[in-house]
Motif scaffolding. Structure first.
Motif, short mmCIF file in Angstrom:
data_model
loop_
_atom_site.label_atom_id
_atom_site.label_comp_id
_atom_site.label_asym_id
_atom_site.label_seq_id
_atom_site.Cartn_x
_atom_site.Cartn_y
_atom_site.Cartn_z
N UNK A 405 -1.25 -7.65 65.35
CA UNK A 405 -2.09 -6.48 65.54
C UNK A 405 -1.30 -5.25 65.14
N UNK A 406 -1.79 -4.55 64.15
CA UNK A 406 -1.11 -3.33 63.69
C UNK A 406 -1.35 -2.18 64.67
N UNK A 407 -0.55 -1.14 64.53
CA UNK A 407 -0.67 0.04 65.39
C UNK A 407 -2.09 0.59 65.34
N UNK A 408 -2.58 1.03 66.51
CA UNK A 408 -3.89 1.66 66.59
C UNK A 408 -5.06 0.72 66.77
N UNK A 428 2.15 -4.44 67.27
CA UNK A 428 3.05 -3.44 66.69
C UNK A 428 2.54 -2.03 66.96
N UNK A 429 2.29 -1.71 68.23
CA UNK A 429 1.91 -0.35 68.57
C UNK A 429 3.05 0.63 68.37
N UNK A 434 -1.08 3.75 70.01
CA UNK A 434 -1.03 2.57 70.86
C UNK A 434 -2.04 1.52 70.43
N UNK A 435 -1.73 0.27 70.75
CA UNK A 435 -2.72 -0.81 70.70
C UNK A 435 -3.35 -0.91 72.09
N UNK A 436 -4.68 -1.07 72.13
CA UNK A 436 -5.38 -1.04 73.41
C UNK A 436 -6.30 -2.25 73.55
#
Length: 897
Positions: A405-408, A428-429, A434-436
């Motif tokens: 999972x990429x940032x955001x 990879x936040x 952030x990853x949410x």
């Protein structure tokens, strides 16, 4: 017929009663047969009966056959049952009861409608084309407990009650009965039944529930038959509409697999919560229609005492209300949700209500509309540009696959859906991106993240991730997982759970935030092994407002907590239970405002608290005439290993709870080493309690050195209390300063002496600024104690500075070379509360003493000097003659010869 008590009272000799075309008003009861012996046939036809109590009340006594027939009649009761059947007395002979109901109406307001409770009977019943209702919310339409049942219900309506049919047996554990035990309910309508429409408990040989209509009920069918084999259970061609329960059809099945259970060609439509729940894979479910868009699950496997791990249940050829395989999977609760359960295979499935429309599509992880879910079998990356993603079914990352999972990236989860990782999970936040992970509906939590990667797989990496509103939080079984700056909040269990195993030697996690979880913020668990060589590090965590513990450690490992802020948790900020070994190191952390305990633990090896701030704990449980005191730091040694506690360089402030309590198990047989140094205790209550009263001969090595006790108050007890059963080393209270404290006693020493070869030493302390209502130092033990070179002064005048225990000829206290706040032995005598002041106390040597707080000037008299600064008396160790004087001699010091 009206205004009477009983319409018909049946006595001995009556064998047949026909009631035809009778109408009653509000009489108390219509037919009562409680004193008769013999057989009876009761026929009630074409009548309207209304009572205030039981309409028909029969007690069986020496009866072989009982017939009760209701035909084309209406029976009402305002407060009682319509039919009550029971045993007048125990008997070894069985009665055959034939209950036949046809074309009738029955209603009551406050009792079970039909209640049959007769263990001496076998019930044979046909209920046809009749209507039943109960207005009361906790009563049952047809409640039957008998030795055997053979019941047919056809074309009836059951409405407005708590339960519809409830059938049980007098000996539910008997699996050898020869009776025909059958239940056949066909073409009936069950509506507005609050709890359960049909419930059976115990052995039934054959059950048929067919062509019925269930609408607006709670549980529709509940069969609890786990301990018996039976012939068949058939639930077919029924319609289940708008029912709500945690199992519209609920089956606790036989565990042997010898019984046949068929759920076939039923329609389940617009039901809520859980449609079918069951416990074993021995069931056939096919050609049913499931169209329940608001249900949590169409099928749910419940946990059982038996393990069916590895089994697969085939539920193919059902229509699930959609062709979206991910949606179908989401509403089947099996091994994908709980690894202890068996797996359900729903393929091939029906694409519509057409039995020939058979489909067998595999789920794709990323659907055409952007939703995700299902199996990740190869490397896959989710990007911010396509975010947010709606997760509609469980994500399972297979071994050798990587989900990135990429940032955001934002994932929005359907209720109860989660992520299980057997391969690798890379999040990879970034600090500003952030990853949410969050639920689709705020009050419908998703499951959480489980990382179960095998050793040797690519490491998982979670960083700058926020996880909200789960049922299980983030659970990590694989310790080859890097976790940095991850938040888990509002879980219905724990925020984080780490399962430590012996395959790793060191684990490091950093900057975790765990808040508002129903149980614990961070839990560390050892999986049934002793792994004290494993080092688990938690760096820079923020743990707050969790309903049980902030950090819960049930791990036999070395756990290091550093630079953490742990506050506002309900039970304890940190809870530790190390049964098979382990060490704890808590440093540079703030632990505050937890409701009960700051730290509570049962330890086996070592605890270090260094450079921490522990503050603002204020719990006390009050009754009308009492309150329960709780220590804010409670440390207990429970086993036979050495236990080393170090509390260093820390501040304990504004704690209304009692302070640190160190306790050893009475049957522990190993050593205690306690080191408390360079701490500040301020604005609190009782500050320190040490209870080391082991039955065995062990060593207690205690150092309480260089601490500051400032402005604490314990008006009904001691400020510092120690209790030693025996000492095989030294206990030192040295270089501590007490100022502005108020207590009964500043320092209380207690404990019985059995094996004492060590010394309790109280030296070089400044106890000159306290207000003690009974004594500064209360010695209530016969251990060898020395009290030397202390600055002693009680701000309460004429109150003891040191109190000796009850007189014991062989016991003496060495309290020499102290400054007592006065320059004269006469003044010191008033506050040195030993034998010389009170002959009921043991002897205390207080001479020589200093006359200044700088310890420059010493009065070097011997203790056996008769005249010490005009105070006559004292310790006589050799022949001595009191001189004759012209005036009376006033003996102000008790003589001890």
């Amino acid at each position: 017929m009206k205004d009477s008590n009983i319409g018909l009272y049946v006595r001995n000799g009556a064998s047949k009663i026909d009631v035809i075309n009778v109408t009653t008003g509000q009489i108390e009861g219509f037919i009562t047969a409680v004193d008769f012996h013999g057989n009876l046939e009761l026929n009630l036809n074409d009548s309207i009966i209304s009572t205030t109590n039981i309409v028909v009340n029969v007690e069986i006594n020496k009866t072989e056959t009982l017939y009760i027939n209701f035909d084309n009649s209406e029976l009402y009761s305002s407060t009682g049952k319509i039919l009550s059947l029971g045993d007048a007395a125990a008997t070894e002979n069985f009665t055959d009861i034939y209950l036949n109901v046809k074309n009738s109406v029955f209603a009551t307001a406050s009792e079970n409608l039909f209640e049959i409770n007769t263990c001496s009977s076998k019930l044979h019943s046909e209920i046809i084309s009749s209507s039943f209702s109960v207005e009361n919310s906790d009563k049952t339409i047809f409640s039957c407990k008998a030795s055997s049942v053979d019941l047919l219900g056809f074309l009836n309506k059951f409405d407005k009650s708590y339960k519809g049919f409830f059938i049980s047996f007098c000996d539910e554990e008997d699996n050898t009965q020869d009776f025909v035990i059958e239940l056949n309910l066909t073409n009936n309508r069950f509506e507005n039944i609050g709890s359960t429409a049909i419930e059976t408990r115990g052995q039934l040989s054959e059950i048929v529930i067919k062509n019925n209509y269930f609408v607006g009920n709670g549980i529709c069918i509940n069969h609890s038959i786990a301990d018996f084999d039976f012939d068949t259970l058939t639930i077919s061609h029924n319609v289940f509409l708008n029912n709500t329960a945690d199992g519209i059809v609920k089956l606790l099945q036989p565990r042997s697999g010898n019984s046949t259970i068929n759920l076939v060609q039923n329609i389940f439509e617009n039901n809520r919560d859980i449609v079918i729940s069951f416990t074993s894979p021995y069931i056939n479910i096919y050609q049913n229609f499931f169209e329940n868009k608001d249900s949590s699950y169409n099928l749910k496997v419940e946990s059982d005492t038996n393990s069916y791990t590895g089994r697969v249940l085939n539920v193919s050829q059902n229509y699930w209300g959609t062709n979206d395989v991910n949606v179908i999977e989401k509403r089947i609760y099996d091994k994908n949700y709980d690894n202890t359960l068996f797996k359900i295979n729903f393929r091939p499935y029906l694409g519509s209500r057409n039995y020939s429309d058979i489909q067998n599509e595999e789920a794709t992880f990323l659907s055409s509309n952007g939703d995700i879910g299902g199996i990740v079998s190869e490397n896959f990356t989710l990007t911010k540009g396509s975010s947010p993603y709606v997760v509609i079914s469980n994500i399972v990352v297979q071994e050798d696959a990587v989900l990135t999972l990429n940032a955001g990236v934002v994932l929005i989860f359907k209720e109860d859906v989660g992520i299980t990782v057997y391969g690798a999970f890379i999040v990879l936040g970034k600090p500003d991106d952030l990853v949410q992970f969050e639920p689709e509906v705020i009050d419908k939590p998703w499951r959480g993240v489980d990382i179960k990667s095998y050793i040797g797989n690519t490491n998982s990496n979670l960083q700058y991730l926020v996880v909200k509103n789960t049922t299980t939080g983030i659970r990590v079984w694989s310790m080859n997982t890097f976790i940095h700056n991850v938040t888990s909040q509002s879980s219905t269990t724990n925020g984080f759970t780490f399962y430590v195993n012996s395959n790793v030697t060191e684990v490091a996690i950093s900057e975790l935030t765990a808040s508002n979880n129903v149980k614990t913020g961070i839990q560390i668990v050892t999986e049934d092994i002793s792994s004290s060589k494993v080092v688990f590090r938690i760096l820079k965590c923020a743990v707050s407002q969790n309903n049980e513990y902030g950090v819960d450690i049930k791990a036999n490992a070395s756990v290091i907590i550093s630079e953490c802020d742990i506050e506002g948790n309900t039970e304890s900020g940190i809870y530790v239970y190390q049964e098979l070994g382990g060490r704890m190191n808590i440093s540079t952390s703030k632990i505050s405002r937890n409701l009960k305990y700051a730290i509570k633990g049962y330890f086996t090896e070592e605890l270090v608290i260094d450079s921490c701030i522990i503050s603002d704990h204020s719990f006390r449980r009050f009754g009308k005439y009492w309150f329960q005191r709780i220590s804010y730091v409670y440390l207990r040694k429970d086993d036979t290993s050495k236990f080393h506690i170090k509390i260093l360089n820390s501040v304990f402030e504004n704690n209304i709870n009692d302070g640190i309590e160190v306790k050893d198990h009475y049957f522990s047989n190993d050593d205690l080493m306690l080191h408390i140094e360079n701490n500040t205790f301020t604005g609190g209550n009782r500050t320190l309690v040490i209870k080391y009263n082991s039955y065995s001969e062990t060593m207690a090595n205690v150092r309480i050195i260089n601490n500051l006790f400032l402005n604490n108050t314990n008006s009904d007890g001691a400020l510092v209390q120690s209790e030693f059963e025996h000492i095989i080393s030294d206990v030192k209270f040295e270089n501590n300063k007490f100022e502005g404290n108020i207590a009964k006693t500043t320092l209380l020493m207690t404990g019985n002496v059995r094996y004492s070869v060590g010394i309790i030493s109280i030296q070089h302390n400044d106890i000159s600024g306290d207000w003690a209502t009974e004594s500064l130092i209360d010695i209530n033990t016969y251990h060898e104690i020395t009290v030397n070179y202390n600055n002693l002064r009680n701000l309460f005048p004429n109150v003891c500075v040191i109190s000796a225990p009850k007189f014991e000829e062989s016991f003496e206290i060495n309290a020499t070379f102290n400054y007592w706040g006065d320059e004269s032995a006469v003044e010191i005598l008033d506050v040195a509360c030993g034998f010389e002041k009170d002959m009921d106390r043991s002897f205390m040597h207080y001479i020589p003493f200093y006359t200044d707080s700088n310890f420059k000037q010493v009065v070097s008299l011997a203790q056996d000097v008769f005249d010490a600064h005009g105070a006559l008396g004292g310790y006589v160790t050799k022949d001595f003659t009191i001189p004759s004087l012209s005036s009376p001699i006033i003996i102000s010091r008790s003589l001890f010869v």
